[in-house]
Design an enzyme around this catalytic site. Structure first.
Site, mmCIF file in Angstrom:
data_model
loop_
_atom_site.group_PDB
_atom_site.id
_atom_site.type_symbol
_atom_site.label_atom_id
_atom_site.label_comp_id
_atom_site.label_asym_id
_atom_site.label_seq_id
_atom_site.Cartn_x
_atom_site.Cartn_y
_atom_site.Cartn_z
ATOM 1 N N ASP A 188 43.093 20.535 52.989
ATOM 2 C CA ASP A 188 44.114 19.891 53.837
ATOM 3 C C ASP A 188 45.512 20.283 53.360
ATOM 4 O O ASP A 188 45.681 20.788 52.247
ATOM 5 C CB ASP A 188 43.946 18.366 53.827
ATOM 6 N N HIS A 512 35.552 24.738 53.079
ATOM 7 C CA HIS A 512 36.296 23.791 53.924
ATOM 8 C C HIS A 512 37.771 23.926 53.553
ATOM 9 O O HIS A 512 38.290 23.198 52.701
ATOM 10 C CB HIS A 512 35.789 22.364 53.676
ATOM 11 N N ASP A 554 27.132 25.920 52.049
ATOM 12 C CA ASP A 554 28.225 26.881 52.249
ATOM 13 C C ASP A 554 28.601 26.944 53.731
ATOM 14 O O ASP A 554 28.435 27.953 54.405
ATOM 15 C CB ASP A 554 27.832 28.277 51.727
ATOM 16 N N GLU A 563 34.654 22.076 49.883
ATOM 17 C CA GLU A 563 36.108 22.158 49.991
ATOM 18 C C GLU A 563 36.612 22.872 48.741
ATOM 19 O O GLU A 563 35.841 23.143 47.803
ATOM 20 C CB GLU A 563 36.719 20.758 50.114
HETATM 21 O O1 G3I Z 1 35.451 5.225 41.100
HETATM 22 C C1 G3I Z 1 34.048 5.435 41.128
HETATM 23 C C2 G3I Z 1 33.465 5.226 39.774
HETATM 24 O O2 G3I Z 1 33.651 3.882 39.415
HETATM 25 C C3 G3I Z 1 31.987 5.610 39.788
HETATM 26 O O3 G3I Z 1 31.479 5.531 38.488
HETATM 27 C C4 G3I Z 1 31.822 7.036 40.303
HETATM 28 C C5 G3I Z 1 30.382 7.435 40.446
HETATM 29 O O4 G3I Z 1 30.246 8.651 41.156
HETATM 30 O O5 G3I Z 1 32.412 7.123 41.581
HETATM 31 C C6 G3I Z 1 33.794 6.874 41.519
HETATM 32 O O6 G3I Z 1 34.405 7.122 42.751
HETATM 33 C C7 G3I Z 1 34.423 8.445 43.209
HETATM 34 C C8 G3I Z 1 35.852 8.956 43.183
HETATM 35 O O7 G3I Z 1 35.919 10.216 43.791
HETATM 36 C C9 G3I Z 1 36.402 9.082 41.754
HETATM 37 O O8 G3I Z 1 35.691 10.016 41.011
HETATM 38 C C10 G3I Z 1 33.875 8.451 44.619
HETATM 39 O O9 G3I Z 1 32.502 8.129 44.591
HETATM 40 C C11 G3I Z 1 34.065 9.803 45.254
HETATM 41 O O10 G3I Z 1 33.689 9.741 46.631
HETATM 42 C C12 G3I Z 1 35.516 10.221 45.147
HETATM 43 O O11 G3I Z 1 35.633 11.528 45.654
HETATM 44 C C13 G3I Z 1 36.959 11.994 45.852
HETATM 45 C C14 G3I Z 1 37.147 12.355 47.338
HETATM 46 O O12 G3I Z 1 38.429 12.895 47.526
HETATM 47 C C15 G3I Z 1 36.995 11.143 48.261
HETATM 48 O O13 G3I Z 1 37.961 10.200 48.020
HETATM 49 C C16 G3I Z 1 37.141 13.230 45.014
HETATM 50 O O14 G3I Z 1 37.131 12.866 43.626
HETATM 51 C C17 G3I Z 1 38.465 13.895 45.336
HETATM 52 O O15 G3I Z 1 38.501 15.132 44.684
HETATM 53 C C18 G3I Z 1 38.612 14.105 46.854
HETATM 54 O O16 G3I Z 1 39.887 14.583 47.076
HETATM 55 C C19 G3I Z 1 40.193 15.078 48.370
HETATM 56 C C20 G3I Z 1 41.458 14.361 48.798
HETATM 57 O O17 G3I Z 1 41.152 12.998 49.018
HETATM 58 C C21 G3I Z 1 42.074 14.999 50.050
HETATM 59 N N1 G3I Z 1 42.264 16.401 49.859
HETATM 60 C C22 G3I Z 1 41.038 17.109 49.552
HETATM 61 C C23 G3I Z 1 40.446 16.592 48.252
HETATM 62 C C24 G3I Z 1 39.212 17.359 47.860
HETATM 63 O O18 G3I Z 1 38.093 17.060 48.628
HETATM 64 O O1 9MR Z 2 39.475 17.869 56.013
HETATM 65 C C1 9MR Z 2 39.436 16.686 55.246
HETATM 66 C C2 9MR Z 2 39.286 17.004 53.789
HETATM 67 O O2 9MR Z 2 40.419 17.710 53.340
HETATM 68 C C3 9MR Z 2 39.061 15.742 52.978
HETATM 69 O O3 9MR Z 2 38.749 16.021 51.653
HETATM 70 C C4 9MR Z 2 37.932 14.947 53.579
HETATM 71 C C5 9MR Z 2 37.677 13.645 52.850
HETATM 72 O O4 9MR Z 2 38.760 12.824 52.863
HETATM 73 O O5 9MR Z 2 38.190 14.670 54.919
HETATM 74 C C6 9MR Z 2 38.310 15.825 55.721
HETATM 75 O O6 9MR Z 2 38.602 15.452 57.013
HETATM 76 C C7 9MR Z 2 37.527 14.974 57.765
HETATM 77 C C8 9MR Z 2 37.657 13.473 57.931
HETATM 78 O O7 9MR Z 2 37.579 12.802 56.702
HETATM 79 C C9 9MR Z 2 36.583 12.968 58.858
HETATM 80 N N1 9MR Z 2 36.624 13.669 60.113
HETATM 81 C C10 9MR Z 2 36.460 15.132 59.989
HETATM 82 C C11 9MR Z 2 37.557 15.682 59.120
HETATM 83 C C12 9MR Z 2 37.465 17.195 59.007
HETATM 84 O O8 9MR Z 2 36.189 17.626 58.696
#
Ligand code: G3I
Ligand code: 9MR
Length: 586
Positions: A188, A512, A554, A563
């Site tokens: 993103d 992604h 993939d 991603e």
């Molecule tokens: O906080 C809990 C923890 O208590 C638990 O022990 C652990 C077990 O797996 O989970 C923890 O939460 C996780 C959190 O990351 C912290 O590690 C969530 O399950 C997990 O879903 C979450 O994933 C993050 C994801 O966003 C969703 O929020 C990823 O780390 C993070 O890298 C990813 O970041 C996204 C940005 O939001 C948007 N841009 C893209 C980026 C990469 O995908």
């Molecule tokens: O494209 C988004 C990606 O960068 C984020 O990591 C992800 C999780 O927050 O969300 C993706 O966006 C999706 C959204 O969460 C749900 N609808 C589809 C979007 C694109 O695949």
């Protein structure tokens, strides 16, 4: 684990060269043989794994499959922890002759080609940094630097709205600031301070740990002709943006974002309003740590970058003071959306525990200023529960810094030094302990909990922790294990993919990543590290397997496993750079 026997290699090699052994009749490529698809250092450990119940032998051929160099025995079968598939190891450490090779296993096929040579990871090390150049916002990427991925500028971010959650006396809601430059976070186009924090800390540490390696490294970026090392030039693009994210009172906005994720479009087509959103304790402390660290590094470049070091330090101090006064301001996006409009639904990076951020910021400020009051302001080791660096877990970045400067820090108490060293070694030994249970011979994958969203950054960060243990002990067991984790990332893993775009015969092709999806170019933007296996499969895309170390898709649909993200590429930069810088040690 049973020991693996190989025939007497130098003799065989000689025989092979003199008589020219028979060809393998061109066995078809099989993804059941897993290698580091880039290659191996001549004197390093070299392992391939073969998914087979009954094969017993392997041979090494030149990559044209014309010349067989030797034949060796595969190990006894090792059952994979999660899939329970049988894997056999082929250990060909004894081959030191530079060249391009494949491994052939009768009844299975031949591996992807790989090289054995010095500097074998040089290109991937450079590409992993250049990947950040491709993430730049606010400037076009011209063809001489970006090649076929050249594109117009994305998001100028020169008139960004203050979201109501971020309003302050001098900056009311709806007023406008300029907050240009920076890298977009991932697939993103948004910019998040918390995630920039660990990313920048990791890149700055790579430079501080291996300055002699990075100083001459050229990346073909617009700043390549100046006197500043290219790695620093590249991260300066993001540092300049970060500095604009501080409000006048010292607090730092969590992110600069649109209200919701863009469609799959190029960055110049992404034109919806952009906001800076709510200040927070985690963002402010991460900012304080990064700017303190940057200040001491850029002090050496005060002729090329006048005033930068001082500006970073005063920004850092102000941020620290804000955080001390506001120690518990969490970024809770759902709560914020109940209070303010428009709703913001992009990445949260919402951390709840700021203990580690306080420790990291205090240490960076202490090391830069040598003002011991920062050091004394925190409980340096509140517990012995060490956790691998990740965006919500930055404590170890501080400890790494303390150990890096331990001999220069006159006020660093000997007992603290001793205890951090001991804990680091304990931590690294625990990682080594996991290695025993993985047929892939890597620390990565030894524990199920390794397979989270962004698991490949776990592999890379484990590698960094092992390098840190090597730096203080000089024990090569740690270094060897770090390299085996790089092998994991480059193909010797449960999926058979090299997870770095553009590097490896079977590398990630469909990340992604909006730019890679929308640019009309078949090859993805190169040098990007895919997130990696994640049995959470939160994206609900099509996966071939749900087994922890195989749950990878993939496909560009798969944001939970495929991603890319700056905080995942940064430890890849560190790990590849460290292996190149330390290759004489293998
Ligand atoms: O906080 C809990 C923890 O208590 C638990 O022990 C652990 C077990 O797996 O989970 C923890 O939460 C996780 C959190 O990351 C912290 O590690 C969530 O399950 C997990 O879903 C979450 O994933 C993050 C994801 O966003 C969703 O929020 C990823 O780390 C993070 O890298 C990813 O970041 C996204 C940005 O939001 C948007 N841009 C893209 C980026 C990469 O995908
Ligand atoms: O494209 C988004 C990606 O960068 C984020 O990591 C992800 C999780 O927050 O969300 C993706 O966006 C999706 C959204 O969460 C749900 N609808 C589809 C979007 C694109 O695949």
């Amino acid at each position: 684990m049973k020991s693996i026997s190989i025939y007497h290699l130098p003799a065989l090699f000689l025989i092979g060269m003199i008589f020219g052994c028979a060809s393998s009749s061109h066995l078809p490529m099989s993804e059941r043989i897993r290698v580091n698809q880039i290659g191996y250092y001549p004197s390093a450990k070299k392992i391939a794994v073969v998914n087979s119940d009954d094969a017993t032998e392997f041979s090494i051929y030149t990559s044209d499959q014309k010349t067989k160099l030797f034949t060796g025995k595969l190990s006894e079968p090792l059952s994979a922890s999660y899939s329970k598939k049988n894997y056999r190891q082929a250990d060909f450490t004894s081959i030191t002759q530079p060249g391009s090779y494949v491994i052939a296993v009768p009844g299975v096929g031949s591996s992807y080609p790989f090289e054995i040579k010095a500097n074998v990871h040089e290109e991937v090390a450079k590409a992993s940094i250049k990947a950040f150049y491709y993430q730049r916002l606010s400037a076009p990427l011209p063809e001489p630097y970006a090649g076929k991925w050249h594109r117009p500028a994305g998001e100028p971010d020169d008139s960004v709205l203050i979201h109501p959650s971020a309003a302050s006396p001098g900056r009311p809601s709806g007023s406008v600031i300029s907050s240009a430059k920076g890298w977009f976070d991932a697939g993103d186009y948004n910019k998040y301070i918390v995630n920039s924090g660990i990313t920048m800390g990791t890149l700055l540490s790579a430079y501080e740990d291996f300055p002699e390696y990075y100083k001459p490294l050229k990346l073909n970026i617009p700043e390549s002709t100046n006197a500043v090392p290219d790695l620093l030039d590249e991260l300066l693009w993001n540092l300049r943006w970060m500095l604009t994210m501080q409000d006048k009172d010292g607090g730092v906005y969590n992110k600069l974002t649109n209200a919701r994720f863009d469609g799959m479009i190029m960055p110049d087509k992404a034109t919806t309003p952009r906001y800076v959103v709510q200040k927070g304790t985690a963002a402010t402390l991460d900012f304080a740590a990064v700017t303190a660290q940057a200040s001491r590094i850029f002090k050496r470049y005060s002729i090329e970058l006048p005033g930068l070091s001082d500006s970073c330090l005063s920004a850092s101090r102000k941020a620290w003071e804000w955080a001390v006064k506001n120690p518990k301001v969490e970024y809770d996006q759902n709560a914020m959306n109940k209070q303010y409009d428009p709703d913001i639904t992009t990445g949260g990076y919402g951390d709840k525990d700021f203990t580690d951020e306080f420790i990291w910021a205090a240490i960076e400020l202490y090391v830069t200023t040598r003002d011991v009051s920062y050091y004394k302001a925190v409980d340096l080791q509140p517990d012995s529960n060490w956790l691998l660096p990740a965006w919500p877990q930055v404590r170890l970045l501080g400890y790494y810094t303390l150990l890096r400067f331990e001999n220069e820090l006159t006020d660093f108490p000997a007992e603290d030094k001793k205890s951090i060293e001991t804990q680091l070694i304990r931590f690294a030994d625990r990682l080594l302990g996991q290695k025993q249970v993985s047929p892939f011979s890597s620390v990565m994958g030894g524990a199920k909990k390794d397979f989270i969203w962004g698991s490949n950054s776990v592999a890379a960060n484990q590698g960094i922790a092992l390098v840190q243990a090597f730096r203080i002990t000089k024990n090569k067991t740690y270094l060897n294990a770090a390299l085996l984790n790089l092998d994991y990332l480059l193909g010797r893993n449960g999926t058979g993919y090299s997870f770095v775009t553009g590097y490896g015969a079977k590398a990630t092709l469909h990340p992604h990543h909006r730019t890679s999806i929308a640019d009309g170019i078949k090859a993805p933007v190169p040098g990007l590290l895919a997130g990696g296996p994640n049995p959470g499969m939160q994206d609900k895309c099509m996966y071939d397997s749900s087994v922890p170390d195989e749950a990878y898709s993939d496909t560009d649909c798969s944001y939970a496993s495929n991603e890319i993200a700056i905080n995942w590429n940064a430890p890849l930069v560190y790990l590849t750079g460290a292996m190149e810088a330390l290759q004489q040690q293998f």
